[in-house]
Design a protein around this motif. Sequence first.
Motif, short mmCIF file in Angstrom:
data_model
loop_
_atom_site.label_atom_id
_atom_site.label_comp_id
_atom_site.label_asym_id
_atom_site.label_seq_id
_atom_site.Cartn_x
_atom_site.Cartn_y
_atom_site.Cartn_z
N VAL A 121 -7.70 15.29 12.13
CA VAL A 121 -8.68 14.33 12.62
C VAL A 121 -9.74 15.11 13.37
O VAL A 121 -9.46 15.70 14.43
CB VAL A 121 -8.04 13.28 13.55
CG1 VAL A 121 -9.13 12.41 14.20
CG2 VAL A 121 -7.07 12.40 12.78
N ASP A 122 -10.93 15.18 12.82
CA ASP A 122 -12.07 15.86 13.44
C ASP A 122 -12.82 14.82 14.25
O ASP A 122 -13.55 14.00 13.70
CB ASP A 122 -12.95 16.48 12.35
CG ASP A 122 -14.11 17.30 12.90
OD1 ASP A 122 -14.21 17.42 14.14
OD2 ASP A 122 -14.91 17.80 12.09
N VAL A 279 -3.02 16.59 13.56
CA VAL A 279 -3.69 17.47 14.51
C VAL A 279 -5.07 16.90 14.78
O VAL A 279 -5.81 16.59 13.84
CB VAL A 279 -3.83 18.91 13.98
CG1 VAL A 279 -4.57 19.78 15.00
CG2 VAL A 279 -2.48 19.52 13.64
N VAL A 280 -5.41 16.75 16.05
CA VAL A 280 -6.76 16.30 16.43
C VAL A 280 -7.56 17.52 16.85
O VAL A 280 -7.10 18.35 17.64
CB VAL A 280 -6.71 15.26 17.56
CG1 VAL A 280 -8.11 14.93 18.06
CG2 VAL A 280 -6.00 14.00 17.08
N GLU A 303 0.56 10.91 24.48
CA GLU A 303 1.44 9.77 24.20
C GLU A 303 1.77 9.67 22.72
O GLU A 303 2.90 9.31 22.35
CB GLU A 303 0.78 8.47 24.68
CG GLU A 303 0.70 8.32 26.19
CD GLU A 303 -0.25 7.22 26.61
OE1 GLU A 303 -0.84 6.56 25.70
OE2 GLU A 303 -0.42 7.00 27.82
N ARG A 304 0.80 10.00 21.88
CA ARG A 304 1.04 9.93 20.43
C ARG A 304 1.88 11.11 19.93
O ARG A 304 2.36 11.10 18.79
CB ARG A 304 -0.30 9.90 19.67
CG ARG A 304 -1.08 8.62 19.81
CD ARG A 304 -0.44 7.46 19.07
NE ARG A 304 -0.25 7.68 17.65
CZ ARG A 304 -0.93 7.08 16.68
NH1 ARG A 304 -1.89 6.21 17.00
NH2 ARG A 304 -0.69 7.31 15.41
N GLY A 305 2.03 12.14 20.73
CA GLY A 305 2.84 13.29 20.34
C GLY A 305 2.22 14.12 19.24
O GLY A 305 2.95 14.71 18.43
N VAL A 306 0.88 14.20 19.21
CA VAL A 306 0.20 14.98 18.18
C VAL A 306 -0.41 16.23 18.82
O VAL A 306 -0.68 16.27 20.02
CB VAL A 306 -0.90 14.15 17.49
CG1 VAL A 306 -0.30 12.92 16.83
CG2 VAL A 306 -2.01 13.75 18.46
N HIS A 307 -0.59 17.24 18.00
CA HIS A 307 -1.24 18.45 18.47
C HIS A 307 -2.73 18.19 18.68
O HIS A 307 -3.37 17.43 17.94
CB HIS A 307 -1.04 19.60 17.49
CG HIS A 307 0.33 20.17 17.52
ND1 HIS A 307 0.88 20.76 18.64
CD2 HIS A 307 1.28 20.26 16.54
CE1 HIS A 307 2.09 21.18 18.36
NE2 HIS A 307 2.38 20.89 17.10
#
Length: 364
Positions: A121-122, A279-280, A303-307
């Motif tokens: 996600v850019d 990944v953001v 909270e979302r647990g994403v990198h």
Amino acid sequence: MTGTRERYAAYAERIGPVSPSYAAWARSVDDDLVALLDTLPAQQRQPELVFAVARRLGADPSDPGALRALGREARPALVTALTTATVQANDPRRLGPVVPVLQALAAASAQAGDPRPLGLVDAGAAAGLCSIPDRVTLDHVVAGSPDAGRAPSRTLHPGARGRDVRSGARSDRVRVHTAVAEPSVHLTVEASGTLPEPSGTPIRIGARVALDPNPIDLAEPGAFDRLVETVPPEATDRTALMREAARATLAVPPVRIRGTLPGDVDRALDALPDGVRPVVLTTGTLVYVPGPDRQRVVDRLRERGVHWVALERTGILRGVAATLPDDVDPADPDAFATVSLDGVALAVCDPFGVRVRWFRRPGA
């Protein structure tokens, strides 16, 4: 807060070495133009934005008096255009410092036996020129070495140190990442400190989402021309690199979502398909997010647990700033931005990401 005249004087000083025409425009700002700009929100008075709109309205950067004349002769049109204009320069050089971080994430997945590609996600994507880290061939040049400042050259194989194929001399150029496919872009970063170890693991991206308040579709007529309006006219090499990045982006176009941070980050993440590792990526994005909302972005990603891989202005995020070494001076041009992973600072760099000082290895 710095006044408009002081803001433009500082910009002239900073831009002068690379763009005499933009420096002349910045120095040409007079009382009448200052009064006009002061009727607009601070965000709409940015020199890059004002100059881009002026060129769109026909002002010639080679004429030092053209900006002042436009403010005098086309005042209503200039104010109307500036009210809704946005800065979307989208410099692909910012991928130089983040490619090693994304490569480290890819390598960690491979070592853990996780076959999933990254789902990127850019955030603040503009046209998505930073949505193509897998399409980047990246070389590190050791700061202070004979290769520093030289044009990109081929190396023998990924991660190779050895003979320079052009001159036969020893080279301190290291191939960090090789683009997975063409079209691609080639970036060279002058690196110092605790350099990331080239792993040879390619970045694999299974899905791309471009989140932006005004996403640009490069397939539309004239889209690229609008994108480079903010680039100084002397920076022909930068425009050429953006054109290469545009070709690569068109080959693997992201899903475009119109939205902002933090409110639409969930919608962007939910647009990723199953079977990818989310990944953001933010590259110079959070400076445009109101102060209190920046921490909301960080909290929501946690909270979302994403990198979260970031290249953001040094000091704008207190949590990231707290992980910087004590000797980092935010006023140093070579510490303008901080590279971080999941809120932990890994490196600092100049505004364009071409000189990077690493102090932590990604994934170490």
